[in-house]
Design a protein around this motif. Sequence first.
Motif, short mmCIF file in Angstrom:
data_model
loop_
_atom_site.label_atom_id
_atom_site.label_comp_id
_atom_site.label_asym_id
_atom_site.label_seq_id
_atom_site.Cartn_x
_atom_site.Cartn_y
_atom_site.Cartn_z
N VAL A 179 14.82 1.64 -2.45
CA VAL A 179 14.87 0.17 -2.49
C VAL A 179 14.81 -0.33 -3.93
O VAL A 179 15.58 -1.22 -4.33
N LEU A 180 13.92 0.26 -4.73
CA LEU A 180 13.80 -0.15 -6.12
C LEU A 180 15.11 0.09 -6.87
O LEU A 180 15.58 -0.77 -7.63
N GLY A 181 15.72 1.25 -6.65
CA GLY A 181 16.99 1.53 -7.28
C GLY A 181 18.07 0.58 -6.85
O GLY A 181 18.91 0.14 -7.66
N THR A 182 18.08 0.21 -5.57
CA THR A 182 19.07 -0.74 -5.06
C THR A 182 18.91 -2.10 -5.71
O THR A 182 19.90 -2.75 -6.08
N VAL A 183 17.68 -2.53 -5.89
CA VAL A 183 17.42 -3.82 -6.55
C VAL A 183 17.94 -3.80 -7.98
O VAL A 183 18.62 -4.73 -8.43
N PHE A 184 17.63 -2.74 -8.72
CA PHE A 184 18.14 -2.61 -10.09
C PHE A 184 19.68 -2.67 -10.10
O PHE A 184 20.28 -3.32 -10.96
N LEU A 185 20.29 -1.95 -9.17
CA LEU A 185 21.75 -1.91 -9.13
C LEU A 185 22.34 -3.27 -8.76
O LEU A 185 23.31 -3.74 -9.38
N TRP A 186 21.78 -3.90 -7.76
CA TRP A 186 22.29 -5.20 -7.30
C TRP A 186 22.22 -6.23 -8.43
O TRP A 186 23.18 -6.96 -8.70
N VAL A 187 21.08 -6.30 -9.09
CA VAL A 187 20.92 -7.24 -10.21
C VAL A 187 21.88 -6.87 -11.34
O VAL A 187 22.56 -7.72 -11.91
N GLY A 188 21.94 -5.58 -11.67
CA GLY A 188 22.79 -5.16 -12.77
C GLY A 188 24.26 -5.39 -12.51
O GLY A 188 25.04 -5.59 -13.46
N TRP A 189 24.65 -5.38 -11.24
CA TRP A 189 26.07 -5.54 -10.91
C TRP A 189 26.60 -6.92 -11.30
O TRP A 189 27.81 -7.10 -11.50
N PHE A 190 25.73 -7.92 -11.43
CA PHE A 190 26.19 -9.22 -11.91
C PHE A 190 26.72 -9.10 -13.34
O PHE A 190 27.70 -9.76 -13.71
N GLY A 191 26.08 -8.25 -14.14
CA GLY A 191 26.60 -8.00 -15.47
C GLY A 191 27.78 -7.05 -15.46
O GLY A 191 28.72 -7.20 -16.24
N PHE A 192 27.74 -6.08 -14.56
CA PHE A 192 28.81 -5.09 -14.44
C PHE A 192 30.14 -5.76 -14.14
O PHE A 192 31.16 -5.51 -14.81
N ASN A 193 30.15 -6.62 -13.12
CA ASN A 193 31.38 -7.32 -12.75
C ASN A 193 31.57 -8.61 -13.52
O ASN A 193 32.63 -8.87 -14.08
N GLY A 194 30.53 -9.43 -13.56
CA GLY A 194 30.65 -10.72 -14.23
C GLY A 194 30.92 -10.60 -15.72
O GLY A 194 31.66 -11.40 -16.30
N GLY A 195 30.35 -9.58 -16.35
CA GLY A 195 30.57 -9.40 -17.78
C GLY A 195 31.96 -8.92 -18.11
O GLY A 195 32.41 -9.05 -19.26
N SER A 196 32.67 -8.36 -17.13
CA SER A 196 34.00 -7.84 -17.38
C SER A 196 35.01 -8.94 -17.69
O SER A 196 36.11 -8.65 -18.17
N GLU A 197 34.66 -10.18 -17.44
CA GLU A 197 35.51 -11.29 -17.86
C GLU A 197 35.46 -11.46 -19.38
O GLU A 197 36.35 -12.07 -19.97
N LEU A 198 34.40 -10.95 -20.01
CA LEU A 198 34.21 -11.04 -21.46
C LEU A 198 34.12 -12.48 -21.95
O LEU A 198 34.45 -12.79 -23.09
N ALA A 199 33.66 -13.34 -21.08
CA ALA A 199 33.46 -14.74 -21.43
C ALA A 199 32.55 -15.38 -20.40
O ALA A 199 32.48 -14.92 -19.26
N ALA A 200 31.86 -16.42 -20.82
CA ALA A 200 30.99 -17.17 -19.91
C ALA A 200 31.77 -18.39 -19.42
O ALA A 200 31.70 -19.47 -20.00
N ASN A 201 32.55 -18.19 -18.36
CA ASN A 201 33.40 -19.26 -17.87
C ASN A 201 33.39 -19.31 -16.35
O ASN A 201 32.61 -18.59 -15.70
N GLU A 202 34.25 -20.14 -15.79
CA GLU A 202 34.24 -20.33 -14.33
C GLU A 202 34.65 -19.06 -13.60
O GLU A 202 34.15 -18.76 -12.51
N ARG A 203 35.56 -18.28 -14.18
CA ARG A 203 35.98 -17.05 -13.53
C ARG A 203 34.84 -16.05 -13.48
O ARG A 203 34.66 -15.34 -12.48
N ALA A 204 34.03 -15.99 -14.54
CA ALA A 204 32.87 -15.11 -14.54
C ALA A 204 31.87 -15.52 -13.45
O ALA A 204 31.28 -14.67 -12.77
N ALA A 205 31.70 -16.83 -13.28
CA ALA A 205 30.79 -17.32 -12.24
C ALA A 205 31.31 -16.95 -10.86
O ALA A 205 30.54 -16.53 -9.98
N MET A 206 32.62 -17.10 -10.65
CA MET A 206 33.21 -16.73 -9.36
C MET A 206 33.07 -15.23 -9.11
O MET A 206 32.80 -14.78 -7.99
#
Length: 464
Positions: free
Chosen positions: A220-247
């Motif tokens: 469970v602890l590992g899943t929480v770390f992964l779930w939280v980190g995935w926002f950066g994993f996917n969201g950061g791949s936009e390489l910008a803080a914009n509406e597409r990153a939020a989506m």
Amino acid sequence: MADAELSPEAQAAADFAETLNSGDIAWIITSSALVLLMIPGVGFFYSGLARRKSALSLLFLCMMSVAVVGFEWFFWGYSLAFASDASAFIGTLKHFGLMDVMRSDEYAPMTTLFILFQGMFAAITPALAIGAAADRARILPAIVFIFVWSTIVYNPIACWTWNGNGWSAVMGGLDFAGGTPVHISSGTAALAYSLMLGKRTGYNKTNGLPYRPHNVTHVVLGTVFLWVGWFGFNGGSELAANERAAMTCLVTHIAACMGAITWCLLDLRLDNKYSVIGFCSGAISGLVAITPGSGFVSPWAAVIFGIVGGIVCNFATKLKFLIGVDDALDIFAVHGIGGFAGNLLTGLFADSNIASLNGSEVDPLGWVDGHYIQLAYQLADSCAGMAYSFVLTCLILFLMNLVPGLSLRASKSDEDEGLDDTQLGEFAYDYVEISRHLADYTHSEHSDENAAEKGTAVSPTKTD
């Protein structure tokens, strides 16, 4: 007195500084840290699923992946993946030792941050694969494997997927955050590693492991770390803080939720009981499936990604019994099959309206846009990544096993004793070592009473 005219170099530096966006910089730094957080998350997830006598070794190998790949990425990994003069398959050594990367216009204006961010992707990929070492692989060869595999397998796949010269990128393949370079490559490598290592002692082809996960709380602890980190994993791949990153962050979360629900329901139909392990596995399946399409699909499509990801990964856990490979932690089922499914779903549901949220004009992408050839592109990229990773991983391990001192498999006595003891000399739970020795003999009522008086834990059977 008028200000002195700036030199060309100083003027270029000033112009470069003006192009930087502090919000984008902050987001990519944060995303890099979030992806780094995912790696101990993988370690906790894997160690919780494994036997406790090898739990610490899995955590160690996951964290060692950060250090080993961190050096490899600096040494030549970034250049092999992202050099501007790369071939269709792999880069050159143009940026060997990160030479000439400052103020480069290849991925400007944030090349330095791009190197940091992509370096975290490079580090987590072999960490995902190295779970196949559970219970039976020697640590030194596993560390060598991480370096060699990153160079020979990860870097070329990253190049052909994300480098503008790569054959998949030129063809038109869509992979927003790593369906092929991260998940298909690592899942397939884990299958190859499991095959080359052989089955664990006591493995039963019919029932699988005779041992249950030793610490569900760690899962469970590992899943929480992964779930939280995935926002950066996917969201950061936009390489910008914009509406597409939020989506991207929104659809990532939706897919994880639907994957968790789907896997739980599939398990419930069999045992009429809910499963925490099932919930965690389902969430990870949804996250894996949405990864390649996270910057291209709408929220309603994310629901489908999560459901399909949960279903295909759940049923894929049975594949190891059909092919007789002891994939200890179902890495191929979740990451290999989940990444493959996500790539194909991206070909169906990639939407130019979502991709254009960053303000750019985008051509039709997937079937929802009437671009039907995209599914063929996705299939070609997925099959190529899976085949390349499997064949090259087997070849690397075969050659390593011939080198004196790099034999892959731990001895039977080491496996029985536990890798934490024989390979590390440290233990995840110190009390286990006390009970292990006390459990080596049959306890009489008298010995149990004496042990209770001394406050020592005892067990009627030998611990694992």
